[in-house]
Design a protein around this motif. Structure first.
Motif, short mmCIF file in Angstrom:
data_model
loop_
_atom_site.label_atom_id
_atom_site.label_comp_id
_atom_site.label_asym_id
_atom_site.label_seq_id
_atom_site.Cartn_x
_atom_site.Cartn_y
_atom_site.Cartn_z
N ASP A 154 84.96 -63.60 55.25
CA ASP A 154 85.17 -64.55 54.99
C ASP A 154 83.05 -64.15 55.65
O ASP A 154 82.99 -62.34 55.62
N LYS A 155 82.46 -64.84 55.27
CA LYS A 155 81.18 -64.84 54.97
C LYS A 155 80.63 -63.85 57.14
O LYS A 155 80.91 -64.31 57.25
N GLY A 156 80.10 -63.36 56.07
CA GLY A 156 79.50 -62.02 57.44
C GLY A 156 80.49 -61.47 57.93
O GLY A 156 79.91 -60.93 59.27
N ASN A 157 81.25 -61.18 57.97
CA ASN A 157 82.35 -60.48 59.07
C ASN A 157 82.65 -59.36 58.69
O ASN A 157 82.74 -58.09 59.29
N ILE A 158 82.31 -58.21 57.78
CA ILE A 158 81.83 -56.90 57.49
C ILE A 158 80.96 -56.58 57.88
O ILE A 158 80.13 -56.72 57.29
N GLN A 159 81.49 -55.74 59.01
CA GLN A 159 80.06 -55.37 59.37
C GLN A 159 79.67 -53.77 58.96
O GLN A 159 79.55 -53.00 60.32
N LEU A 160 78.83 -54.30 58.10
CA LEU A 160 78.43 -53.53 57.38
C LEU A 160 76.63 -54.07 57.41
O LEU A 160 76.22 -54.79 56.94
N THR A 161 76.25 -53.03 58.35
CA THR A 161 74.03 -53.34 57.99
C THR A 161 73.70 -52.55 57.85
O THR A 161 71.89 -53.13 57.40
N CYS A 162 73.55 -51.23 57.07
CA CYS A 162 72.93 -50.79 56.30
C CYS A 162 72.97 -51.36 54.96
O CYS A 162 73.60 -52.14 54.31
N PRO A 163 71.70 -50.64 54.38
CA PRO A 163 71.58 -51.24 52.62
C PRO A 163 72.77 -50.75 51.60
O PRO A 163 73.59 -49.65 52.24
N VAL A 164 73.19 -51.93 50.78
CA VAL A 164 74.47 -51.94 50.48
C VAL A 164 74.20 -52.05 48.32
O VAL A 164 73.63 -53.24 48.08
N ARG A 165 74.84 -51.17 47.78
CA ARG A 165 74.10 -51.23 47.10
C ARG A 165 75.73 -51.48 45.59
O ARG A 165 76.73 -50.49 45.67
N ILE A 166 75.95 -52.72 45.02
CA ILE A 166 77.56 -52.72 44.62
C ILE A 166 77.42 -52.55 42.85
O ILE A 166 76.13 -53.08 42.48
N ILE A 167 78.45 -51.62 42.30
CA ILE A 167 77.90 -51.85 40.50
C ILE A 167 79.55 -52.26 39.72
O ILE A 167 80.17 -51.30 40.16
N HIS A 168 79.46 -52.65 39.20
CA HIS A 168 80.88 -53.18 38.75
C HIS A 168 80.93 -53.99 37.35
O HIS A 168 79.69 -54.67 37.38
N GLY A 169 81.59 -52.98 36.45
CA GLY A 169 81.86 -53.28 35.59
C GLY A 169 82.65 -54.34 34.67
O GLY A 169 83.68 -54.90 35.55
N MET A 170 82.32 -54.56 33.88
CA MET A 170 82.69 -56.54 33.62
C MET A 170 84.01 -56.47 32.47
O MET A 170 84.34 -57.80 32.48
N LYS A 171 84.54 -55.43 32.56
CA LYS A 171 85.53 -55.11 31.18
C LYS A 171 86.47 -54.51 32.56
O LYS A 171 87.44 -54.00 32.03
N ASP A 172 86.12 -54.35 33.54
CA ASP A 172 86.95 -53.82 34.96
C ASP A 172 88.38 -55.23 34.43
O ASP A 172 88.56 -55.97 34.87
#
Length: 307
Positions: free
Chosen positions: A228-246
């Motif tokens: 749910d929105k805002g539920n994961i308590q990670l507050t540091c900078p996050v960079r997500i990389i995801h392939g569209m052919k995954d």
């Protein structure tokens, strides 16, 4: 502010970033010796609090003059000898990052448990122990697939270790989808054995042969993360990389993850031509560039990252 990057790449493919990782190392690591060989394997002992059984986690550790280290947390059945952790070794040496990668229990060179004896809780404890007792100082966590699920739990256990996270094809709560795939593809006889708690050996071209037990998936349920929105308590900078052919983790799941993270500094990059492993040259180039820019932001929070 949450910034979603790379959405235009859905139409135009991967934008080749400047090859920053092939240029000369920054001045802070001038004169630093870059090792030409692999570091020796070392072992960290963990004593199970219930059974008292001791297992040894194999890891490789390299030093560097930077004050921020990198630690790689592998995905399901992943280990320190995979394509991404291997590729990160010369990169971290070139740029002076201390670097730790390891084999979760039951995998690679680790000792004391076999694959069928390991559970999500085992791998979570492995990662926590490596962060607490093997790495030195604050870290940029580079996590792959299920390693990101583990990372979400680690943030509460060892928050002082988290300066930033690079999430690669994050597979949060993947056990539901994985079991559905097993149910649809296993031969009825093999499925019966699986449901009765027996070991079923599977083979994947990407990962080789690996044994599975229903217990491993049932035990994951208590570690499900509320997205749910805002539920994961990670507050540091996050960079997500995801392939569209995954084919293993639908890339749109990362959009849900962006919303679930409490951090206001989240970038999501989609790579149109990349799959789940993200170990092809184009994907690795984006990963390296992302780490360098994140490191720059950590040290110079009010400056624009280098282009």
């Amino acid at each position: 502010m949450v910034l979603v990057m790379g959405l235009q790449r859905m139409l135009c493919g991967v934008r080749r970033l400047p090859p920053t990782h092939t240029t000369s190392p920054p001045s802070c690591v001038a004169g630093f010796h870059v090792a030409s060989t692999e570091p020796d394997t070392q072992y960290h002992q963990i004593k199970d609090s219930v059974s008292g059984k001791v297992r040894e986690i194999a890891y490789k550790k390299t030093s560097g003059p930077k004050d921020v280290g990198l630690v790689y947390i592998p995905g399901f059945m992943g280990h320190k000898g995979g394509g991404k952790p291997l590729a990160l070794h010369p990169f971290t040496q070139q740029y002076g990052f201390p670097y730790v990668r390891y084999d979760p229990s039951g995998l690679g060179e680790s000792k004391g448990l076999n694959k069928t004896e390991t559970l999500f809780s085992t791998w979570l404890e492995d990662a926590a122990q490596i962060l607490e007792h093997v790495t030195e100082g604050p870290q940029i966590i580079v996590a792959s697939s299920m390693g990101n699920w583990i990372t979400c739990h680690l943030a509460n256990k060892v928050p002082d270790k988290f300066l930033g996270i690079v999430m690669l094809a994050p597979a949060i709560n993947f056990h539901h989808r994985y079991k559905k795939v097993l149910f649809s593809q296993l031969h009825p006889e093999a499925l019966k054995k699986f449901m009765e708690g027996e070991i079923v050996k599977l083979y994947s071209p990407d990962y080789g042969e690996f044994p599975l037990k229903n217990e491993q998936f049932e035990a994951m349920q208590k570690y499900e993360v509320n997205l749910d929105k805002g539920n994961i308590q990670l507050t540091c900078p996050v960079r997500i990389i995801h392939g569209m052919k995954d084919k293993d983790v639908p890339h749109l799941e990362s959009l849900t993850l962006v919303s679930a993270l409490q951090s206001q500094d989240v970038h999501l990059t989609y790579l149109k031509e990349s799959g789940h492993t993200l170990n092809d040259p184009a994907s690795l180039e984006v990963i390296f560039d992302t780490i360098l820019k994140l490191d720059h932001q950590i040290h110079h929070p009010h400056e624009e990252p280098p282009s």
